[in-house]
Motif scaffolding. Structure first.
Motif, PDB file in Angstrom:
ATOM      1  N   ARG A  47       0.849  -1.185   0.000  1.00 16.58           N
ATOM      2  CA  ARG A  47       0.000   0.000   0.000  1.00 16.58           C
ATOM      3  C   ARG A  47       0.887   1.239   0.000  1.00 16.58           C
ATOM      4  O   ARG A  47       1.810   1.354   0.786  1.00 16.58           O
ATOM      5  CB  ARG A  47      -0.925  -0.020   1.216  1.00 16.58           C
ATOM      6  CG  ARG A  47      -2.125  -0.939   1.037  1.00 16.58           C
ATOM      7  CD  ARG A  47      -2.905  -1.121   2.308  1.00 16.58           C
ATOM      8  NE  ARG A  47      -2.173  -1.966   3.266  1.00 16.58           N
ATOM      9  CZ  ARG A  47      -2.635  -2.310   4.468  1.00 16.58           C
ATOM     10  NH1 ARG A  47      -3.817  -1.854   4.870  1.00 16.58           N
ATOM     11  NH2 ARG A  47      -1.928  -3.088   5.266  1.00 16.58           N
ATOM     12  N   TRP A  56      -5.789   2.710  -1.990  1.00 16.80           N
ATOM     13  CA  TRP A  56      -4.592   1.872  -1.853  1.00 16.80           C
ATOM     14  C   TRP A  56      -3.346   2.741  -1.712  1.00 16.80           C
ATOM     15  O   TRP A  56      -2.466   2.463  -0.909  1.00 16.80           O
ATOM     16  CB  TRP A  56      -4.461   0.949  -3.061  1.00 16.80           C
ATOM     17  CG  TRP A  56      -3.314  -0.020  -2.956  1.00 16.80           C
ATOM     18  CD1 TRP A  56      -2.060   0.118  -3.483  1.00 16.80           C
ATOM     19  CD2 TRP A  56      -3.312  -1.283  -2.275  1.00 16.80           C
ATOM     20  NE1 TRP A  56      -1.279  -0.966  -3.177  1.00 16.80           N
ATOM     21  CE2 TRP A  56      -2.025  -1.853  -2.436  1.00 16.80           C
ATOM     22  CE3 TRP A  56      -4.269  -1.993  -1.553  1.00 16.80           C
ATOM     23  CZ2 TRP A  56      -1.673  -3.092  -1.896  1.00 16.80           C
ATOM     24  CZ3 TRP A  56      -3.918  -3.230  -1.013  1.00 16.80           C
ATOM     25  CH2 TRP A  56      -2.636  -3.759  -1.194  1.00 16.80           C
ATOM     26  N   GLY A  58      -3.156   5.833  -0.553  1.00 17.96           N
ATOM     27  CA  GLY A  58      -3.139   6.548   0.713  1.00 17.96           C
ATOM     28  C   GLY A  58      -2.467   7.904   0.578  1.00 17.96           C
ATOM     29  O   GLY A  58      -2.498   8.533  -0.480  1.00 17.96           O
ATOM     30  N   GLU A  64       2.563   7.331   5.442  1.00 18.76           N
ATOM     31  CA  GLU A  64       1.922   6.134   6.001  1.00 18.76           C
ATOM     32  C   GLU A  64       2.906   4.962   5.962  1.00 18.76           C
ATOM     33  O   GLU A  64       2.602   3.869   5.503  1.00 18.76           O
ATOM     34  CB  GLU A  64       0.648   5.817   5.221  1.00 18.76           C
ATOM     35  CG  GLU A  64      -0.399   6.922   5.357  1.00 18.76           C
ATOM     36  CD  GLU A  64      -1.725   6.571   4.692  1.00 18.76           C
ATOM     37  OE1 GLU A  64      -1.897   5.408   4.266  1.00 18.76           O
ATOM     38  OE2 GLU A  64      -2.584   7.464   4.604  1.00 18.76           O
ATOM     39  N   ARG A  66       4.069   3.052   8.243  1.00 20.80           N
ATOM     40  CA  ARG A  66       3.735   1.833   8.996  1.00 20.80           C
ATOM     41  C   ARG A  66       2.924   0.866   8.137  1.00 20.80           C
ATOM     42  O   ARG A  66       3.116  -0.354   8.213  1.00 20.80           O
ATOM     43  CB  ARG A  66       2.955   2.177  10.263  1.00 20.80           C
ATOM     44  CG  ARG A  66       3.794   2.856  11.336  1.00 20.80           C
ATOM     45  CD  ARG A  66       2.984   3.091  12.603  1.00 20.80           C
ATOM     46  NE  ARG A  66       3.768   3.830  13.585  1.00 20.80           N
ATOM     47  CZ  ARG A  66       4.619   3.282  14.435  1.00 20.80           C
ATOM     48  NH1 ARG A  66       4.783   1.964  14.426  1.00 20.80           N
ATOM     49  NH2 ARG A  66       5.299   4.023  15.285  1.00 20.80           N
ATOM     50  N   THR A  67       2.028   1.406   7.334  1.00 22.53           N
ATOM     51  CA  THR A  67       1.223   0.572   6.445  1.00 22.53           C
ATOM     52  C   THR A  67       2.082  -0.020   5.338  1.00 22.53           C
ATOM     53  O   THR A  67       2.061  -1.230   5.091  1.00 22.53           O
ATOM     54  CB  THR A  67       0.076   1.395   5.839  1.00 22.53           C
ATOM     55  OG1 THR A  67      -0.775   1.853   6.887  1.00 22.53           O
ATOM     56  CG2 THR A  67      -0.728   0.562   4.851  1.00 22.53           C
ATOM     57  N   GLY A  70       4.792  -2.251   6.738  1.00 21.44           N
ATOM     58  CA  GLY A  70       4.098  -3.414   7.297  1.00 21.44           C
ATOM     59  C   GLY A  70       3.734  -4.416   6.211  1.00 21.44           C
ATOM     60  O   GLY A  70       3.867  -5.632   6.395  1.00 21.44           O
ATOM     61  N   ASP A  71       3.294  -3.915   5.055  1.00 16.81           N
ATOM     62  CA  ASP A  71       2.990  -4.799   3.929  1.00 16.81           C
ATOM     63  C   ASP A  71       4.245  -5.507   3.429  1.00 16.81           C
ATOM     64  O   ASP A  71       4.215  -6.685   3.067  1.00 16.81           O
ATOM     65  CB  ASP A  71       2.365  -4.003   2.784  1.00 16.81           C
ATOM     66  CG  ASP A  71       0.936  -3.580   3.059  1.00 16.81           C
ATOM     67  OD1 ASP A  71       0.350  -4.041   4.065  1.00 16.81           O
ATOM     68  OD2 ASP A  71       0.397  -2.773   2.270  1.00 16.81           O
ATOM     69  N   ASP A  74       4.997  -8.213   5.778  1.00 12.34           N
ATOM     70  CA  ASP A  74       4.040  -9.310   5.579  1.00 12.34           C
ATOM     71  C   ASP A  74       4.433 -10.171   4.378  1.00 12.34           C
ATOM     72  O   ASP A  74       4.186 -11.386   4.369  1.00 12.34           O
ATOM     73  CB  ASP A  74       2.632  -8.758   5.382  1.00 12.34           C
ATOM     74  CG  ASP A  74       1.984  -8.326   6.696  1.00 12.34           C
ATOM     75  OD1 ASP A  74       2.492  -8.713   7.770  1.00 12.34           O
ATOM     76  OD2 ASP A  74       0.977  -7.598   6.641  1.00 12.34           O
ATOM     77  N   HIS A 150       5.390  11.179  12.383  1.00  9.73           N
ATOM     78  CA  HIS A 150       5.871  10.174  11.427  1.00  9.73           C
ATOM     79  C   HIS A 150       7.225  10.545  10.848  1.00  9.73           C
ATOM     80  O   HIS A 150       7.960   9.669  10.376  1.00  9.73           O
ATOM     81  CB  HIS A 150       4.855   9.988  10.290  1.00  9.73           C
ATOM     82  CG  HIS A 150       4.816  11.128   9.325  1.00  9.73           C
ATOM     83  ND1 HIS A 150       4.055  12.254   9.532  1.00  9.73           N
ATOM     84  CD2 HIS A 150       5.457  11.331   8.139  1.00  9.73           C
ATOM     85  CE1 HIS A 150       4.225  13.091   8.528  1.00  9.73           C
ATOM     86  NE2 HIS A 150       5.064  12.562   7.672  1.00  9.73           N
TER      87      HIS A 150
END
Length: 232
Positions: A47, A56, A58, A64, A66-67, A70-71, A74, A150
């Motif tokens: 993202r 998507w 953002g 962003e 962290r998003t 984070g992806d 993952d 951030h």
């Protein structure tokens, strides 16, 4: 992915640059190199990537982070869960924003990746804005990075003490997209924290390191580094 893969082995997560650029605009010769050396390679469209709509994308992969990061993490966990990657042989590599994501992945989960390769990375968001002050795109960079917590929290140079994985950095001294001072700061902070880090600087080259000999040297350095830390 290498042919004949039948059991978990070494793997690389390769987040793209931008942060908006999608994989098909990435450095495919890196993918081919890693695959030829026996690594499974996953290029996540996290993202913050363009081409999937505003929701998507953002605010972008820095504001962003962290998003987005984070992806990326993952993606590494998925490789392990699917039996593709041995968790002790999982590395991450990236160029520009991809290098930033590779470093920032350690801030979120220091134990996930066992080796980090960062080429021309952003390492300090506030510094990135400050370094743009003398350029006509200063206001664009300032708006893109934004203001708020951030900026500090999304700067891997501020959290060098969290790093568990060894790091190798590459940067050209004439890079005007991301100054080489970004890698210098990361190296200094990691050394001060007692982390395992090596910085390879290329004189006279810009963000793309567009020199065949230099790119060849970099691939040899990466191959040696990964062999030391992801080898069986």
């Amino acid at each position: 992915m290498p042919s004949g893969l039948s059991e978990a082995g070494p793997a690389i997560v390769l987040p793209h640059g931008g942060p908006g650029s999608r994989d098909e605009w990435g450095f495919d010769w890196l993918v081919q190199f890693f695959a030829a050396r026996g690594y499974a390679v996953l290029q996540p469209n996290f993202r913050g990537s363009t081409g999937y709509g505003d929701a998507w994308f953002g605010r972008n992969g820095f504001q962003e982070w962290r998003t987005a990061v984070g992806d990326v993490n993952d993606a590494g966990r998925w490789l392990v869960s699917e039996g593709i990657a041995d968790p002790e042989q999982l590395g991450i590599a990236g160029w520009s924003y991809g290098g930033y994501a590779a470093l920032q992945s350690q801030v979120l989960d220091p134990d996930l990746y066992k080796a980090v390769v960062a080429i021309a990375p952003v390492t300090d968001l506030g510094m990135l804005v400050d370094e743009a002050r003398d350029y006509t795109n200063f206001q664009i960079v300032k708006r893109f990075i934004g203001e708020g917590p951030h900026v500090r929290e999304g700067s891997p140079a501020n959290f060098a003490d969290r790093f568990n994985a060894p790091v190798i950095l590459f940067h050209g001294t004439e890079d005007i997209n991301v100054r080489d001072s970004q890698s210098e700061r990361m190296e200094d902070r990691l050394k001060a924290a007692g982390a395992n880090v090596r910085y390879v600087q290329y004189k006279g080259l810009d963000h793309n390191l567009n020199d065949g000999r230099v790119r060849g040297n970099m691939l040899l350095e990466i191959d040696k580094f990964l062999g030391e830390h992801l080898g069986e």
